[in-house]
Scaffold this active site. Structure first.
Site, short mmCIF file in Angstrom:
data_model
loop_
_atom_site.label_atom_id
_atom_site.label_comp_id
_atom_site.label_asym_id
_atom_site.label_seq_id
_atom_site.Cartn_x
_atom_site.Cartn_y
_atom_site.Cartn_z
N GLY A 41 0.78 -1.32 -0.01
CA GLY A 41 0.12 -0.03 -0.01
C GLY A 41 0.79 1.42 0.08
CG ASN A 182 2.08 -12.18 -10.81
OD1 ASN A 182 1.19 -13.09 -10.64
ND2 ASN A 182 3.13 -11.80 -10.11
CG ASP A 244 4.44 -2.48 -4.63
OD1 ASP A 244 3.40 -3.27 -4.86
OD2 ASP A 244 5.15 -2.92 -3.62
#
Length: 296
Positions: A41, A182, A244
């Site tokens: 996050g 993915n 990320d």
């Protein structure tokens, strides 16, 4: 400037660099140790902020040195940290071993497991003002689902990076505007056979952007046509934050359309592996624009 709300984990990464990965029961000497701010996050929030987005972080840390350091780090990136709550557990940590540009990671969630639907409700104003809501799966699944419901109620696109991979409920999938897995995560999240990803993308046109390592990323247009965005060649130093960075960039550039967003996200992800640390390698908007200009 895109307004992005990130709902997710906040960790301190403890990174060891070695020549080879240890086998079971083996002790090796490492060549380097360092701590870096991390958590999917927080990483995605930093990536989006460096690429020009106005970012609000919704998360939970411990009442400890790592928690204070993580909030300070996010604030220095210009991220709104007013919706990061201090919980009872220790701040989450990740133990990362690096070798030859690859990584092996063990995550201890700690306070991340305390992030609750009530925390989402307390961030209602941020949701109402957002352009994109972005979540991952290092916080409780009920909280992620609640965030997707609130995003729908506010009429906001909801992105989900389904990592670590778990099977997703039909409701969560239906509420998600864009999935960013993915290949392995896609098969696990939607419970489809391995290798069927092209068929899955065709069944959900425009709703999946699948990363595929050095190959780049794949997505489908509204008519189901499969599009491959090739990867960019760089010298990899640390691949920890590449996914990320891709996700943060997708949220930051979503207003440009999926094709332009995937191009920029691929390039940002490539740049991120050229420096150490999950957040350390994440590029600024100026660096990304310079890199893309050099590729043309």
């Amino acid at each position: 400037m895109a307004r992005v709300v990130v709902v997710g984990s906040i960790n301190m990464d403890m990174v060891v660099t070695t020549d080879t990965f240890p086998r079971l029961g083996e002790t090796l000497f490492g060549s380097r140790f360092a701590t870096f701010p991390g958590g999917k996050g927080a990483n995605q929030a930093v990536a989006a902020a460096r690429l020009g987005a106005d970012v609000t972080m919704v998360g939970c840390v411990g009442d400890d040195a790592f928690g204070a350091a993580m909030k300070a780090t996010l604030a220095r990136e210009g991220i709104d940290v007013s919706h990061i709550r201090t919980g009872k557990e220790a701040t989450g940590v990740a133990s990362i071993t690096l070798s030859g540009g690859d990584n092996a990671i063990i995550v201890v969630p700690g306070a991340n497991n305390e992030l609750s639907p009530e925390d989402i409700d307390r961030a209602s104003d941020a949701f109402a003002n957002a352009d994109v809501i972005l979540a991952q799966l290092e916080v409780p699944l009920d909280t992620v689902l609640h965030a997707a419901r609130r995003a729908r109620e506010h009429g906001k696109p909801s992105f989900l990076n389904p990592a670590p991979a778990v099977a997703l409920s039909d409701e969560l999938v239906s509420l998600t505007t864009l999935l960013t897995p993915n290949e392995h995560e896609l098969a696990t999240a939607l419970q489809t056979p391995a290798g069927w990803w092209a068929e899955v993308l065709a069944r959900m046109p425009g709703r999946i952007a699948m990363t595929h390592g050095k190959e780049g990323a794949y997505f489908t247009q509204a008519d189901g046509t499969l599009v491959h965005q090739p990867g960019f060649t760089v010298e990899a130093v640390d691949s920890t934050g590449a996914g990320d960075t891709f996700n943060g960039a997708m949220a930051a550039f979503w207003h440009l359309g999926i094709e332009a967003a995937v191009l920029r996200a691929n390039a940002a992800g490539a740049l991120s592996v050229t420096r150490p640390g999950a957040q350390g390698g994440m590029p600024t908007l100026a660096e990304l624009e310079q890199f893309l200009a050099q590729q043309s």
